[in-house]
Design an enzyme around this catalytic site. Structure first.
Site, short mmCIF file in Angstrom:
data_model
loop_
_atom_site.label_atom_id
_atom_site.label_comp_id
_atom_site.label_asym_id
_atom_site.label_seq_id
_atom_site.Cartn_x
_atom_site.Cartn_y
_atom_site.Cartn_z
N ASP A 81 1.79 -7.70 1.09
CA ASP A 81 1.65 -7.07 -0.31
C ASP A 81 2.61 -5.79 -0.10
O ASP A 81 2.51 -5.05 0.84
CB ASP A 81 0.20 -6.99 -0.50
N THR A 230 -9.79 -4.69 -3.30
CA THR A 230 -10.77 -3.87 -3.14
C THR A 230 -12.30 -4.50 -3.09
O THR A 230 -13.12 -4.15 -2.25
CB THR A 230 -10.96 -2.69 -4.15
P1 13P Z 1 -7.50 -4.40 -6.25
O1 13P Z 1 -7.85 -4.00 -5.09
O2 13P Z 1 -7.88 -3.49 -7.66
O3 13P Z 1 -8.38 -5.83 -6.46
O4 13P Z 1 -5.81 -4.82 -6.39
C1 13P Z 1 -5.51 -5.76 -5.60
C2 13P Z 1 -4.14 -5.64 -5.61
O5 13P Z 1 -3.48 -5.83 -6.77
C3 13P Z 1 -3.37 -5.91 -4.20
O6 13P Z 1 -1.84 -5.98 -4.51
#
Ligand code: 13P
Length: 274
Positions: A81, A230
């Site tokens: 990511d 998150t």
């Molecule tokens: P959140 O941490 O807000 O869920 O977003 C995750 C994300 O977009 C990882 O690329």
């Protein structure tokens, strides 16, 4: 089953479905996500940031991923990511990740294109898929009141896809990474215009805290991958904290975290993916 985004996202996009991407932070989290998908017979994307890759190590992550994915019938993607450094992309590719995201969204347009194109060429040769980003999804570090200038421009999205040939495109339509005080409002009109122009699977970042009804509307407008991070990290951390106050040993603490994560991943899969 090991799989890439390239194989799994286009059918979902055509059928107005989305595959969920879950950020993992421990090797046990990988087990939790894969088992959740397997038990519900649904595909999942196991994702980690370069920080996690460099802490746990590519070989460990891929070792656990393969040992599970090779023996289960449901498709599982292993995705890197939000990567800004090429060395992390190379590390993931050489370790055996099936997908990477190159995030040049904070760079000037031409530099973003050039960086993304470089990654696409190498990833193609390795047979894996690439997600790019145009417009920038804000995070905790950004002033949420002032991110309208970073929303994705539909025309720019069109030329970005044409020039880079990415397999999936992350767009900035009002969501934000992390927990926030005020619920972000998704710009559905913008999303609809982007979708008309680019005609490839779109990615919604910042899934934590977005109401399911908004996520579903976004899916009907071209979102084929939804990223959630998150809330899972917070859940596992809180579980470790709670359980470690009791008279449990390390194995039981780690196992409790995995079970909580798996339960929540299953809930999200049932609410959104099924
Ligand atoms: P959140 O941490 O807000 O869920 O977003 C995750 C994300 O977009 C990882 O690329």
């Amino acid at each position: 089953m090991e799989i890439t985004l390239k194989e799994i996202l286009p059918p979902a996009y055509r059928e107005h479905r989305a595959i969920l991407h879950f950020n993992i932070h421990t090797l046990e989290d990988i087990e939790g996500v894969v088992e959740a998908g397997y038990e519900l017979d649904l595909p999942v994307i196991v994702a980690c940031t370069p920080r996690v890759l460099n802490t746990l190590g590519g070989r460990s992550i891929v070792g656990v991923y393969r040992s599970l994915a090779d023996y289960c019938s449901t498709p599982v993607v292993l995705h890197l990511d939000h990567t800004t450094e090429l060395r992390d992309i190379w590390r993931a590719i050489s370790s055996g990740f099936t997908s990477v995201m190159i995030d040049g969204s904070r760079l000037p347009y031409e530099e973003n294109v050039q960086l993304t194109r470089t990654v696409v060429e190498v990833a193609r040769a390795a047979g894996i898929s690439v997600e790019g980003e145009i417009g920038a999804v804000p995070g905790k570090e950004d002033d949420l009141k002032d991110y309208s200038k970073d929303l994705t421009d539909p025309d720019m999205a069109y030329s970005f896809v044409l020039e880079t040939e990415v397999d999936a495109l992350a767009v900035s339509i009002g969501s934000a990474h992390g927990f926030y005080k005020e619920l972000p409002k998704l710009d559905f009109e913008r999303l609809g215009s982007i979708n008309k122009k680019v005609n490839i699977p779109l990615v919604l970042h910042g899934g934590t805290g977005i109401p399911v009804s908004d996520i579903k509307k976004a899916i009907s407008l071209g979102i084929a991958k939804v990223n959630i991070g998150t809330e899972l990290l917070a859940l596992v951390t809180e579980t470790y904290r709670e359980v470690s106050r009791l008279d449990y040993d390390a194995l039981e603490i780690v196992d409790a975290g995995k079970r909580k994560l798996k339960e929540r991943v299953k809930e999200l899969l049932l609410e959104i993916e099924r």
